[in-house]
Structure formats: C-alpha cells, structure tokens
Design a protein around this motif. Structure first.
Motif, PDB file in Angstrom:
ATOM      1  N   TYR A 129      31.127   6.971 -42.997  1.00 54.82           N
ATOM      2  CA  TYR A 129      30.738   6.475 -44.323  1.00 54.82           C
ATOM      3  C   TYR A 129      29.283   6.822 -44.636  1.00 54.82           C
ATOM      4  N   GLU A 130      28.391   6.512 -43.730  1.00 54.27           N
ATOM      5  CA  GLU A 130      26.968   6.745 -43.977  1.00 54.27           C
ATOM      6  C   GLU A 130      26.638   8.231 -44.053  1.00 54.27           C
ATOM      7  N   GLY A 131      27.302   9.036 -43.254  1.00 57.31           N
ATOM      8  CA  GLY A 131      27.015  10.463 -43.237  1.00 57.31           C
ATOM      9  C   GLY A 131      27.599  11.228 -44.414  1.00 57.31           C
ATOM     10  N   ALA A 132      28.566  10.628 -45.096  1.00 58.97           N
ATOM     11  CA  ALA A 132      29.219  11.295 -46.230  1.00 58.97           C
ATOM     12  C   ALA A 132      28.395  11.067 -47.498  1.00 58.97           C
ATOM     13  N   THR A 133      27.308  11.807 -47.603  1.00 59.93           N
ATOM     14  CA  THR A 133      26.481  11.717 -48.810  1.00 59.93           C
ATOM     15  C   THR A 133      27.171  12.472 -49.937  1.00 59.93           C
ATOM     16  N   MET A 134      26.759  12.206 -51.157  1.00 63.33           N
ATOM     17  CA  MET A 134      27.361  12.898 -52.298  1.00 63.33           C
ATOM     18  C   MET A 134      27.187  14.410 -52.180  1.00 63.33           C
ATOM     19  N   SER A 135      26.015  14.845 -51.721  1.00 62.88           N
ATOM     20  CA  SER A 135      25.814  16.289 -51.604  1.00 62.88           C
ATOM     21  C   SER A 135      26.725  16.893 -50.534  1.00 62.88           C
ATOM     22  N   LYS A 136      26.960  16.169 -49.451  1.00 62.03           N
ATOM     23  CA  LYS A 136      27.867  16.683 -48.417  1.00 62.03           C
ATOM     24  C   LYS A 136      29.311  16.653 -48.906  1.00 62.03           C
ATOM     25  N   ILE A 137      29.663  15.630 -49.659  1.00 65.42           N
ATOM     26  CA  ILE A 137      31.027  15.562 -50.212  1.00 65.42           C
ATOM     27  C   ILE A 137      31.256  16.722 -51.174  1.00 65.42           C
ATOM     28  N   THR A 138      30.292  16.979 -52.057  1.00 67.59           N
ATOM     29  CA  THR A 138      30.461  18.098 -52.998  1.00 67.59           C
ATOM     30  C   THR A 138      30.495  19.426 -52.245  1.00 67.59           C
ATOM     31  N   GLY A 139      29.628  19.582 -51.270  1.00 66.69           N
ATOM     32  CA  GLY A 139      29.587  20.827 -50.512  1.00 66.69           C
ATOM     33  C   GLY A 139      30.852  21.106 -49.734  1.00 66.69           C
ATOM     34  N   ARG A 140      31.434  20.095 -49.148  1.00 73.34           N
ATOM     35  CA  ARG A 140      32.614  20.294 -48.292  1.00 73.34           C
ATOM     36  C   ARG A 140      33.925  20.331 -49.071  1.00 73.34           C
ATOM     37  N   THR A 141      33.936  19.712 -50.249  1.00 69.54           N
ATOM     38  CA  THR A 141      35.171  19.708 -51.044  1.00 69.54           C
ATOM     39  C   THR A 141      35.160  20.771 -52.137  1.00 69.54           C
ATOM     40  N   ILE A 194      38.458  14.116 -49.890  1.00 69.77           N
ATOM     41  CA  ILE A 194      37.283  13.293 -49.587  1.00 69.77           C
ATOM     42  C   ILE A 194      37.503  12.525 -48.286  1.00 69.77           C
ATOM     43  N   ALA A 195      38.734  12.121 -48.035  1.00 67.33           N
ATOM     44  CA  ALA A 195      39.044  11.393 -46.799  1.00 67.33           C
ATOM     45  C   ALA A 195      38.657  12.211 -45.577  1.00 67.33           C
ATOM     46  N   GLU A 196      38.907  13.509 -45.619  1.00 70.65           N
ATOM     47  CA  GLU A 196      38.561  14.352 -44.475  1.00 70.65           C
ATOM     48  C   GLU A 196      37.047  14.411 -44.265  1.00 70.65           C
ATOM     49  N   VAL A 197      36.279  14.363 -45.349  1.00 69.02           N
ATOM     50  CA  VAL A 197      34.822  14.347 -45.227  1.00 69.02           C
ATOM     51  C   VAL A 197      34.379  13.044 -44.569  1.00 69.02           C
ATOM     52  N   PHE A 198      34.955  11.925 -45.002  1.00 69.57           N
ATOM     53  CA  PHE A 198      34.625  10.638 -44.391  1.00 69.57           C
ATOM     54  C   PHE A 198      35.046  10.606 -42.932  1.00 69.57           C
ATOM     55  N   ARG A 199      36.200  11.190 -42.615  1.00 68.70           N
ATOM     56  CA  ARG A 199      36.642  11.236 -41.214  1.00 68.70           C
ATOM     57  C   ARG A 199      35.654  12.003 -40.353  1.00 68.70           C
ATOM     58  N   GLU A 200      35.158  13.092 -40.886  1.00 74.89           N
ATOM     59  CA  GLU A 200      34.268  13.955 -40.131  1.00 74.89           C
ATOM     60  C   GLU A 200      32.856  13.388 -40.016  1.00 74.89           C
ATOM     61  N   LEU A 201      32.356  12.790 -41.097  1.00 74.73           N
ATOM     62  CA  LEU A 201      30.952  12.385 -41.136  1.00 74.73           C
ATOM     63  C   LEU A 201      30.720  10.881 -41.103  1.00 74.73           C
TER      64      LEU A 201
END
Length: 190
Positions: free
Chosen positions: A24-36, A15-22
């Motif tokens: 805090y605001e860009g890391a929506t739940m759907s993007k977190i699920t999709g990327r992880t 999840i940290a990598e998703v936050f790094r890439e997107l």
C-alpha cells in the motif's frame, strides 16, 4: 504511452498487481501510472478518493472472487467436492505461490488499521466456511474451527515462505500437505 481503459472493472486487476508488488505505502500514484500505463486523470476518474479508494475497490474485488470460488462453494456444496475445489482454486488464484495474498499483505502492515473490518471479515468468512464444510463431514465444531484456522494460516504462511525463498514449490508443498491433513481428518483419501 497511456492506455485507454473504458471500464473500472478493467482497471482494478491492473492496480491490484501494483499493490501486490509494492504494498500500500509503496504504491504511489506515479508508480501506479508508470506500471499500469494509465494517466493520473484516468485513475482519478475511476477513483476520485485516490489510493485509499483504489485499495478498497481492490479488496472488494478479491473478496468477490473468493466468495464465488471458495466461500460459497464451501458453504453450499457437498464438502467432499467443495474442499478439494478450494485447494485447486486457491492454488490457481495464487499462481502456485507466485502471487501474494493482497489481503494478507495488508493485514501485516499499517494498512491493516485502514481496512481492519474488510480484512477481518475476509479471513473470518474463509475460516467459517471451511469449518462449516468440515462439520458437514462429521467433525465437531471445535475441531473443524481449529483445522480451518490451521489451513488458512498455513496457506498464508506458505505464500510468505514461497515469496521469501523465491521458490513457488514451497507453496505447492504447503497446499498439498494441508490438503492431505484435511483429507485424513475427514476420512477421505487426498
């Protein structure tokens, strides 16, 4: 396909990598699920408090890594060993400028208000730990503090420039220059 993860400690770095890439605001739940590849159910199982709890856990994870690999060595080890180690560990952690500082990124946007205490403590401990090591080499407290602020600020700036210019060598040169400046300051060859 959804991934099966058995431990929370396995989830946090993903999840940290998703936050790094997107961010805090860009890391929506759907993007977190999709990327992880994790289901929303799994995420809420590990983080019932949602995205804010995820971010808090990630920051604690980052902080723990820096405590073990940077802060405590600077505070406890011989400075002539600990300071060069700091440069190596920081370069490795940030993948030679290819990985942003999540705490630094959080400090730059509205996320800072949510996690101000954690962000402030992280940077202050780094500055203080490096300053303490420099004082043990004979530097005055004032000079050590100024150089420590310059070093930590330079690391953060080098990360931003490397990312903005899409050129990791900017970070590598920044680290090398800062290491040389610190080494000259304390009278040791870099």
């Amino acid at each position: 396909m959804t991934r099966i993860i058995h431990e929370k400690t396995d989830v946090v770095p993903m999840i940290a990598e998703v936050f790094r890439e997107l961010g805090y605001e860009g890391a929506t739940m759907s993007k977190i699920t999709g990327r992880t590849g994790l289901s929303k159910g799994s995420l809420y199982h590990f983080f019932p408090g949602g995205k804010e709890e995820m971010a808090s856990e990630i920051m604690a994870h980052v902080d723990a890594w820096f405590i073990a690999h940077v802060f405590e060595p600077l505070e406890q080890e011989d400075p002539q060993t600990a300071i060069p180690r700091m440069w190596r560990e920081v370069n490795a952690y940030f993948r030679s400028g290819q990985r942003i500082c999540l705490v630094g990124a959080f400090a730059l946007d509205e996320t800072r208000d949510r996690f101000a205490l954690m962000i402030g403590r992280y940077f202050q401990r780094w500055i203080d730990a490096l300053a303490a090591a420099l004082v043990r080499t004979g530097a005055t407290k004032e000079a050590a503090l100024l150089l420590s602020e310059e070093a930590v600020g330079g690391i953060q700036g080098g990360l931003i420039l490397a990312r903005a210019l899409n050129d990791p060598s900017v970070f590598e040169r920044t680290i090398a220059g800062l290491a040389e400046r610190v080494a000259v300051f304390i009278g040791e060859p870099s």
